[in-house]
Design a protein around this motif. Structure first.
Motif, PDB file in Angstrom:
ATOM      1  N   GLU A   1       5.511 -29.561 -15.726  1.00  0.00           N
ATOM      2  CA  GLU A   1       4.310 -29.030 -15.226  1.00  0.00           C
ATOM      3  C   GLU A   1       2.974 -28.310 -15.495  1.00  0.00           C
ATOM      4  N   THR A   2       3.591 -27.077 -16.241  1.00  0.00           N
ATOM      5  CA  THR A   2       3.048 -25.897 -16.634  1.00  0.00           C
ATOM      6  C   THR A   2       1.881 -25.888 -17.155  1.00  0.00           C
ATOM      7  N   GLY A   3       0.244 -26.037 -17.304  1.00  0.00           N
ATOM      8  CA  GLY A   3      -1.622 -26.353 -17.207  1.00  0.00           C
ATOM      9  C   GLY A   3      -1.524 -26.367 -18.438  1.00  0.00           C
ATOM     10  N   ASP A   4      -0.487 -24.388 -18.485  1.00  0.00           N
ATOM     11  CA  ASP A   4      -1.202 -23.987 -20.141  1.00  0.00           C
ATOM     12  C   ASP A   4       0.030 -24.036 -20.926  1.00  0.00           C
ATOM     13  N   PRO A   5      -0.367 -24.606 -22.088  1.00  0.00           N
ATOM     14  CA  PRO A   5       0.113 -25.257 -23.256  1.00  0.00           C
ATOM     15  C   PRO A   5       1.216 -24.723 -23.639  1.00  0.00           C
ATOM     16  N   GLU A   6       0.874 -23.131 -24.409  1.00  0.00           N
ATOM     17  CA  GLU A   6       1.472 -22.168 -25.056  1.00  0.00           C
ATOM     18  C   GLU A   6       3.286 -21.990 -24.014  1.00  0.00           C
ATOM     19  N   LEU A   7       2.171 -21.842 -22.969  1.00  0.00           N
ATOM     20  CA  LEU A   7       3.505 -21.232 -21.600  1.00  0.00           C
ATOM     21  C   LEU A   7       4.658 -22.113 -21.407  1.00  0.00           C
ATOM     22  N   ARG A   8       4.263 -23.895 -21.566  1.00  0.00           N
ATOM     23  CA  ARG A   8       4.724 -24.660 -21.123  1.00  0.00           C
ATOM     24  C   ARG A   8       6.135 -25.013 -22.096  1.00  0.00           C
ATOM     25  N   GLN A   9       4.831 -24.677 -23.423  1.00  0.00           N
ATOM     26  CA  GLN A   9       6.310 -25.106 -24.593  1.00  0.00           C
ATOM     27  C   GLN A   9       7.571 -23.722 -24.816  1.00  0.00           C
ATOM     28  N   MET A  10       6.942 -22.402 -24.145  1.00  0.00           N
ATOM     29  CA  MET A  10       7.840 -21.357 -24.389  1.00  0.00           C
ATOM     30  C   MET A  10       8.978 -21.680 -23.177  1.00  0.00           C
ATOM     31  N   PHE A  11       8.440 -22.541 -21.977  1.00  0.00           N
ATOM     32  CA  PHE A  11       9.748 -22.628 -21.607  1.00  0.00           C
ATOM     33  C   PHE A  11      10.550 -23.803 -21.814  1.00  0.00           C
ATOM     34  N   VAL A  12       9.980 -24.750 -22.679  1.00  0.00           N
ATOM     35  CA  VAL A  12      10.666 -26.225 -23.638  1.00  0.00           C
ATOM     36  C   VAL A  12      11.485 -25.136 -24.336  1.00  0.00           C
ATOM     37  N   ASP A  13      11.250 -24.145 -24.924  1.00  0.00           N
ATOM     38  CA  ASP A  13      11.984 -23.716 -25.813  1.00  0.00           C
ATOM     39  C   ASP A  13      13.492 -23.016 -25.542  1.00  0.00           C
ATOM     40  N   MET A  14      12.778 -22.005 -24.353  1.00  0.00           N
ATOM     41  CA  MET A  14      14.032 -21.248 -23.933  1.00  0.00           C
ATOM     42  C   MET A  14      15.061 -22.117 -23.617  1.00  0.00           C
ATOM     43  N   HIS A  15      14.545 -23.263 -22.622  1.00  0.00           N
ATOM     44  CA  HIS A  15      15.815 -24.412 -22.268  1.00  0.00           C
ATOM     45  C   HIS A  15      16.358 -24.534 -23.835  1.00  0.00           C
ATOM     46  N   ARG A  16      15.453 -25.103 -24.417  1.00  0.00           N
ATOM     47  CA  ARG A  16      16.637 -25.766 -25.708  1.00  0.00           C
ATOM     48  C   ARG A  16      17.456 -24.710 -26.881  1.00  0.00           C
ATOM     49  N   GLN A  17      16.727 -23.391 -26.347  1.00  0.00           N
ATOM     50  CA  GLN A  17      17.723 -22.486 -27.412  1.00  0.00           C
ATOM     51  C   GLN A  17      18.925 -21.596 -26.245  1.00  0.00           C
ATOM     52  N   GLY A  18      18.653 -22.138 -24.936  1.00  0.00           N
ATOM     53  CA  GLY A  18      19.872 -21.894 -23.763  1.00  0.00           C
ATOM     54  C   GLY A  18      20.029 -20.433 -23.719  1.00  0.00           C
ATOM     55  N   GLN A  19      18.498 -19.749 -23.205  1.00  0.00           N
ATOM     56  CA  GLN A  19      18.084 -18.973 -23.410  1.00  0.00           C
ATOM     57  C   GLN A  19      18.251 -18.824 -20.897  1.00  0.00           C
ATOM     58  N   LEU A  20      18.341 -19.950 -20.756  1.00  0.00           N
ATOM     59  CA  LEU A  20      18.612 -19.499 -19.331  1.00  0.00           C
ATOM     60  C   LEU A  20      19.570 -19.203 -18.624  1.00  0.00           C
ATOM     61  N   LEU A  21      19.555 -18.471 -17.699  1.00  0.00           N
ATOM     62  CA  LEU A  21      20.795 -18.324 -16.540  1.00  0.00           C
ATOM     63  C   LEU A  21      21.469 -19.371 -16.154  1.00  0.00           C
ATOM     64  N   SER A  22      22.095 -19.120 -15.426  1.00  0.00           N
ATOM     65  CA  SER A  22      22.916 -20.242 -14.476  1.00  0.00           C
ATOM     66  C   SER A  22      22.577 -19.094 -12.830  1.00  0.00           C
ATOM     67  N   CYS A  23      21.698 -20.313 -12.175  1.00  0.00           N
ATOM     68  CA  CYS A  23      22.221 -19.340 -10.926  1.00  0.00           C
ATOM     69  C   CYS A  23      23.542 -18.511 -10.082  1.00  0.00           C
ATOM     70  N   GLN A  24      24.021 -19.358 -10.880  1.00  0.00           N
ATOM     71  CA  GLN A  24      25.825 -18.046 -10.466  1.00  0.00           C
ATOM     72  C   GLN A  24      25.653 -17.125 -10.628  1.00  0.00           C
ATOM     73  N   GLU A  25      24.853 -17.210 -12.433  1.00  0.00           N
ATOM     74  CA  GLU A  25      25.126 -15.524 -13.155  1.00  0.00           C
ATOM     75  C   GLU A  25      24.956 -14.947 -12.618  1.00  0.00           C
ATOM     76  N   SER A  26      23.259 -15.090 -12.254  1.00  0.00           N
ATOM     77  CA  SER A  26      21.967 -13.999 -11.395  1.00  0.00           C
ATOM     78  C   SER A  26      22.538 -14.063  -9.893  1.00  0.00           C
ATOM     79  N   ALA A  27      22.760 -14.956  -9.173  1.00  0.00           N
ATOM     80  CA  ALA A  27      23.715 -14.808  -7.546  1.00  0.00           C
ATOM     81  C   ALA A  27      24.505 -13.422  -7.618  1.00  0.00           C
ATOM     82  N   ARG A  28      25.429 -13.677  -8.749  1.00  0.00           N
ATOM     83  CA  ARG A  28      26.599 -12.633  -8.712  1.00  0.00           C
ATOM     84  C   ARG A  28      26.045 -11.367  -8.823  1.00  0.00           C
ATOM     85  N   LYS A  29      25.265 -11.339 -10.004  1.00  0.00           N
ATOM     86  CA  LYS A  29      24.422  -9.389 -10.488  1.00  0.00           C
ATOM     87  C   LYS A  29      23.963  -9.014  -9.440  1.00  0.00           C
TER      88      LYS A  29
END
Ligand code: NDP
Length: 263
Positions: free
Chosen positions: A214-242
């Motif tokens: 839903e991100t309206g800004d196309p560049e930002l939306r693409q950045m989120f899509v790329d982060m997901h594709r490239q496996g750059q997201l953290l699991s909720c468990q990892e972040s909760a532990r931290k």
């Protein structure tokens, strides 16, 4: 793992937005790690998910209390405070109070700032994302005043967006910035309360999925899509532990903004 080695005894913890995502991971970790006799109050609108947390903690010695409530209004907030007070009446005064203000929404991220002409839309966003953590924390700190050998810790789940503007995420950024400042003021006003603004990093969950869609800004939306594709997201468990590690070390400056990626 003891959540906070310096603190002996029982904790009374409150986690908002515990029905899924980061809040659920935090609740799971806390129910597995708190000293027996501790209590965990979990709040969100999704009651079934909260009751699952309660069932999962059976036998752990930690009393998990689900509160199905819409935190964007007064009634829901009062419901949580009443449940927390009931816990104290049943179990006696805890040695430590931990409030984790986690519930949050993105708002309408398809719009730019100049699209927000309707006051009702902005206020209703701020009701949940700014008013609710503020008023809940204030009510709980009043209900559990300072006393000797009683540790009070307040966490605000923040974001990089509290520090940096993201195009088409204006209400989200503004809400997170306002929360950070409110909790920095709390740290300045109440030196005995430990206050942390924790930015959990980009999480692989439904909120990030909404960001990619839903991100309206196309560049930002693409950045989120790329982060997901490239496996750059953290699991909720990892972040909760931290977060729980940061709390356990207890070395942060009260009121600080600490990001998952900070060394
Ligand atoms: P989710 O959308 O997975 O979870 C949000 C939680 O908030 C849910 O449990 C939801 O429960 C609850 N919630 C939403 N509206 C209300 C309401 N009106 N009343 C009560 N509870 C409500 O998001 P995340 O786990 O990702 O988000 C957790 C926190 O982390 C948020 O503050 C978010 O801003 C922050 N964050 C998230 C990032 C990410 O990449 N996902 C990055 C940086 C920060 P229910 O719907 O059952 O009410």
């Amino acid at each position: 793992m003891a959540v906070q080695p310096g603190v002996k005894g029982t904790s009374l913890c409150i986690v908002t937005g515990a029905s899924r995502g980061l809040g659920r991971s935090l609740a799971l970790d806390l129910s597995a790690s708190l000293q027996p006799g501790s209590q965990l109050v979990v709040a969100a609108r999704g009651g079934e998910a909260l009751r699952e947390l309660q069932d999962g903690a059976a036998g752990s010695g930690v009393d998990v209390c689900p509160v199905q409530a819409d935190l964007s209004g007064d009634a829901g907030l009062r419901e949580v405070v009443r449940a927390v007070q009931r816990q104290q009446q049943q179990h006696g005064a805890p040695d430590r109070l931990l409030i984790i203000n986690n519930a949050g929404t993105l708002g309408d991220i398809s719009k730019h700032m100049v699209d927000f002409t309707q006051p009702g839309e902005v206020t209703s966003y701020m009701d949940l994302n700014f008013m609710s953590p503020t008023c809940l924390t204030a009510a709980l700190l009043q209900a559990f005043p300072r006393r000797e050998n009683f540790q009070r810790t307040v966490v605000n789940i923040s974001s990089l967006c509290a520090l940096q503007p993201f195009k088409s995420w204006s209400v989200y950024c503004a809400g997170k910035a306002a929360r950070d400042m409110m909790f920095r003021c709390l740290a300045a006003e109440e030196p005995d309360v430990r206050v942390l603004n924790y930015a959990p990093g980009p999480l692989d969950n439904s909120m990030h999925e909404q960001a990619r869609r839903e991100t309206g800004d196309p560049e930002l939306r693409q950045m989120f899509v790329d982060m997901h594709r490239q496996g750059q997201l953290l699991s909720c468990q990892e972040s909760a532990r931290k977060l729980l590690e940061i709390l356990a070390k207890d070395e942060f400056e009260s009121g600080a903004h600490i990001d998952y990626f900070d060394p």
